[in-house]
Design an enzyme around this catalytic site. Structure first.
Site, short mmCIF file in Angstrom:
data_model
loop_
_atom_site.label_atom_id
_atom_site.label_comp_id
_atom_site.label_asym_id
_atom_site.label_seq_id
_atom_site.Cartn_x
_atom_site.Cartn_y
_atom_site.Cartn_z
N GLU A 1 -6.57 -7.88 -0.66
CA GLU A 1 -7.79 -7.30 0.25
C GLU A 1 -8.54 -7.19 -0.47
O GLU A 1 -9.06 -6.74 -0.95
CB GLU A 1 -6.62 -6.30 1.39
CG GLU A 1 -5.54 -7.41 1.51
CD GLU A 1 -4.69 -5.95 2.54
OE1 GLU A 1 -5.16 -5.52 3.38
OE2 GLU A 1 -3.37 -5.65 2.49
N GLU B 1 0.74 -1.35 0.19
CA GLU B 1 -0.39 0.11 0.12
C GLU B 1 0.99 1.15 -0.10
O GLU B 1 0.73 2.29 0.73
CB GLU B 1 -1.13 0.19 1.24
CG GLU B 1 -1.87 -1.28 1.41
CD GLU B 1 -3.18 -1.43 1.99
OE1 GLU B 1 -3.05 -0.50 2.76
OE2 GLU B 1 -4.26 -1.21 1.72
#
Length: 743
Positions: free
Chosen positions: A453, A388
């Protein structure tokens, strides 16, 4: 055979203090305690503790002898993992330093040791404080690092000329023929008349293929080619492993024998969006795994690491796991190889990119990860990007180049949360949370694409939450997996996450746990876990049926008329007591694409009144049918009062090495043997014999369950764990044997 690799885990001395002269040979050890590895620098309750409490400097010392027969050989000390900075000394001399807690390192200690009866000393300073210059730190991190020498340590004794590394890669698998390249790297002095003999050996010990290659003068890297006809391939549903033996031979003497297990398989992502293994498409269905265990962080022995792989594969029905957000234990990957669990492995990091020195450590982490793990057939993709993080063109261009140089057989991925992020990797891997509460994910915006995710923080759910939340949590996971199965050009999706995990005070529910798992931190299932298990092929992994409900009078309106049943069967029959109510097909209206959609019964149509069932002490049974025959059943009964504690251990025998341990699950049940989901009662323990308790004492159960771990001492024998609570009349116990390790 020229190579000895000795377990170096026992009889260490430990002190949780930073002592200036603790590396010296004659240092006073009277305040040290004897420990075995893996070892956590501090133990904790499973929640409500401070991350600062493990952030300190500690010392480990070990005395050891090196047999006279090893004179003239090379001696290396190999660490699988130390959090976070390790400085290693041998006999008072500084040997080397390693930064980063998730990758292995080793040092040549030949010149520092003595042989025979001499008591050598190795001392390791372990700095587990925050290091902003070392990945994953530098900013906030949504997980805890913990501390200590938390993985295995090995003493390697090799000939002066030895095999440094072997790289086994299947270049082509077509028409029942495997074309294989084996690259062997040699270290040490040059030898005369040297050869490399490589053999691929099946489980019966039969050599299926072999090749001998002469070593040319000054040659340090030897590339061999093998063709195998009709090989048994590695696949999640049939994970066949071969033994590979690579021998370094000179003057008819075997100088080294480098052995490992691997599988014959190919992996690729194609432009049609699908993932292929051995040329066949496979939809990836997975979850993310943190290596965090209650009480000790990542410092669990091989037995417990391997058990996690079994839980993911057999109890959660997955074909894939992502190692968020760092390389995980070798023993975990070994087990994934054995059972057929695909792995997306990534480098340490969480959102933050540091300065050039930080980046250089990240590059080294990537190299160490790939060199350690590139012979594992379970690994299908390298995560070369900090999880991320924002784009960094030059950094990530180099990271991809490193990965492709070290391993040409696997694609790269890089997990991000921005859709317009620059794609430098082979596969666009994306954390997709935006529409999760609608049970949706977005369509791919690249040809090679997968979701890494979903869910997690969007709908955190505790095992002891109300019934409506547990059901909704499970249903959302099911809806999102259904969506990904319905998108043919999406390679797969992995939910966040498999297990609840400890996190820092900036995240989670304020008690140092992120309740994002489909299982709790003890690896005990919430309702969503049963959904994943229901997606496994019943013919390969067994039929399954689970009623996602409790038999209690009160029920929230949101799911008030629905009885949700997860099953991989063709049909499900519902019974009240022994009376047939209804036979149902799976719900392909709301879940049109899943391999095995849930079953939903209208309780009004079935004539089910929870209050009447409860008052009449009735039961509800779901029976799974395949080809019209019963293959699985699950029964709900009305809950009574706490009656008994049930202790269940994962293993009845462990090794007496001072670190081996097994999980003991504690459940409180009523007179019918049903676990009481709202009996959050305290349980006290006593332990007898050659064992120690890892865990809280007393332990307050959550949703009627909890777990502690029983650890061996260095003496073989028997361990008795006793449990009692003032809510039940009788004490319960379980027995565990401990077996000598022979030294």
């Amino acid at each position: 055979m020229g190579r000895d690799v000795l377990n170096f885990n026992v009889d260490w001395l430990y002190i949780p203090e930073d002592l200036n002269d603790a590396y010296k040979f004659d240092f006073d050890e009277s305040n040290f305690e004897v420990v075995s590895l893996p070892h956590a620098n501090k133990t904790f309750p499973h929640h409500y503790f401070k991350e600062e409490d493990y952030r300190f400097v500690s010392w480990y010392r070990k005395h050891f002898k090196v047999d006279e027969r090893y004179k003239g050989k090379k001696v290396y000390i190999h660490f699988e993992g130390v959090i976070t900075v390790a400085k290693v000394y041998v006999n008072g001399e500084f040997v080397g330093e390693h930064k980063g807690g998730y990758t292995p390192f080793e040092f040549d200690i030949t010149e520092y040791i003595k042989y025979g009866n001499f008591e050598n000393l190795i001392a390791v300073q372990v700095d587990s404080r925050e290091h902003k210059d070392i990945p994953p730190e530098g900013h906030l991190v949504d997980y805890m690092l913990f501390g200590g020498i938390y993985r295995n340590v090995w003493l390697k004794i090799l000939n002066d000329t030895h095999i440094k590394d072997v790289y086994f890669v299947v270049d082509k698998l077509q028409d029942s023929v495997a074309e294989i390249s084996i690259t062997t790297t040699i270290a040490g002095k040059e030898i005369s008349n040297g050869k490399i003999l490589t053999e691929v050996i099946n489980k019966e010990g039969v050599v299926c293929s072999s090749v001998v290659t002469d070593i040319k003068e000054m040659q340090k890297e030897i590339v061999q080619q093998i063709k195998m006809d009709n090989p048994l391939t590695w696949h999640p549903d049939h994970p066949y492993l071969y033994n590979v033996s690579v021998k370094l031979i000179a003057e008819n003497e075997i100088l080294d024998n480098y052995t490992f297990k691997t599988g014959i398989r190919t992996v690729e992502f194609r432009d049609d969006g699908k993932f292929y293994i051995n040329g066949e498409p496979l939809k990836l269905r997975g979850l993310n795994r943190h290596q965090t265990f209650p009480y000790v962080g990542g410092a669990m022995p091989d037995r417990v690491q391997r058990k996690d792989a079994d839980i993911l594969k057999y109890e959660l029905g997955l074909n894939y796991v992502r190692t968020s957000h760092y390389p995980q234990a070798v023993s975990f990957l070994d087990r994934c190889d054995e059972i057929g669990l695909l792995v997306f492995e990534e480098i340490p990091g969480w959102q933050h990119i540091g300065d050039e020195n930080w980046k250089n450590i990240a590059k080294e982490n990537l190299k160490e990860m790939i060199l350690r793990d590139r012979n594992h057939p379970c690994i299908f993709m390298w995560g070369v990007r900090i999880n991320e993080s924002l784009d960094d063109h030059d950094f990530y261009k180099e990271m991809n180049e490193i990965a492709h140089k070290l391993d040409r057989s696997r694609p790269t991925g890089g997990v991000r949360y921005l859709r317009d992020s620059e794609k430098l990797e082979d596969v666009f891997t994306y954390n997709d949370f935006i529409y999760n509460l609608e049970g949706k994910i977005q369509l791919p915006n690249h040809k090679k694409y997968m979701v890494t995710e979903y869910m997690g923080h969007m709908y955190p759910t505790k095992s002891y939450d109300n019934l409506n939340r547990l059901i909704t949590h499970a249903r959302l996971h099911a809806l999102i997996q259904d969506k990904q199965y319905g998108i043919p050009n999406m390679a797969g999706a992995s939910g966040w996450c498999a297990f609840d995990y400890n996190t820092t005070s900036a995240f989670g529910s304020g008690d140092n746990i992120c309740y994002h798992g489909v299982c709790d931190i003890f690896r005990l299932p919430k309702f969503a876990a049963h959904f994943y298990r229901s997606q496994a092929d019943p013919h390969l992994y067994g039929p399954y049926v689970f009623i996602a409900s409790y038999l209690i009078p009160s029920f929230e309106e949101e799911n008030g008329d629905k009885l949700l049943v997860f099953s991989n069967c063709e049909e499900v029959e519902l019974y009240i007591n022994d009376k047939f109510v209804k036979r149902q097909m799976p719900n392909r209206v709301d879940f049109p694409s899943l391999p095995h959609p849930p079953f939903e019964f209208s309780m009004k149509e079935c004539g089910i009144n929870y209050m009447e069932v409860r008052v009449n002490n009735a039961s509800i049974t779901a029976i799974g049918l395949i080809d019209g025959k019963e293959v699985a059943r699950h029964t709900l009964r009305p809950y009574g009062k706490p009656h008994k504690l049930i202790l269940s251990c994962d293993d009845n025998e462990i090794m007496a090495d001072g670190a081996d341990c097994t999980r003991v699950v504690v459940s409180v049940v009523d007179e019918n043997g049903s676990i009481l989901p709202y009996a959050n009662i305290p349980v006290s323990f006593e332990i007898e014999g050659e064992g120690k308790l890892i865990g809280e004492n007393p332990l307050t159960l959550e949703a009627g369950r909890g777990a502690v771990y029983v650890k061996s001492t260095r003496k073989p024998g028997e361990i008795i764990l006793k449990a009692k609570s003032h809510y039940v009349a009788e004490e319960s116990n379980v027995s565990i044997k401990t077996k000598s390790i022979g030294y």
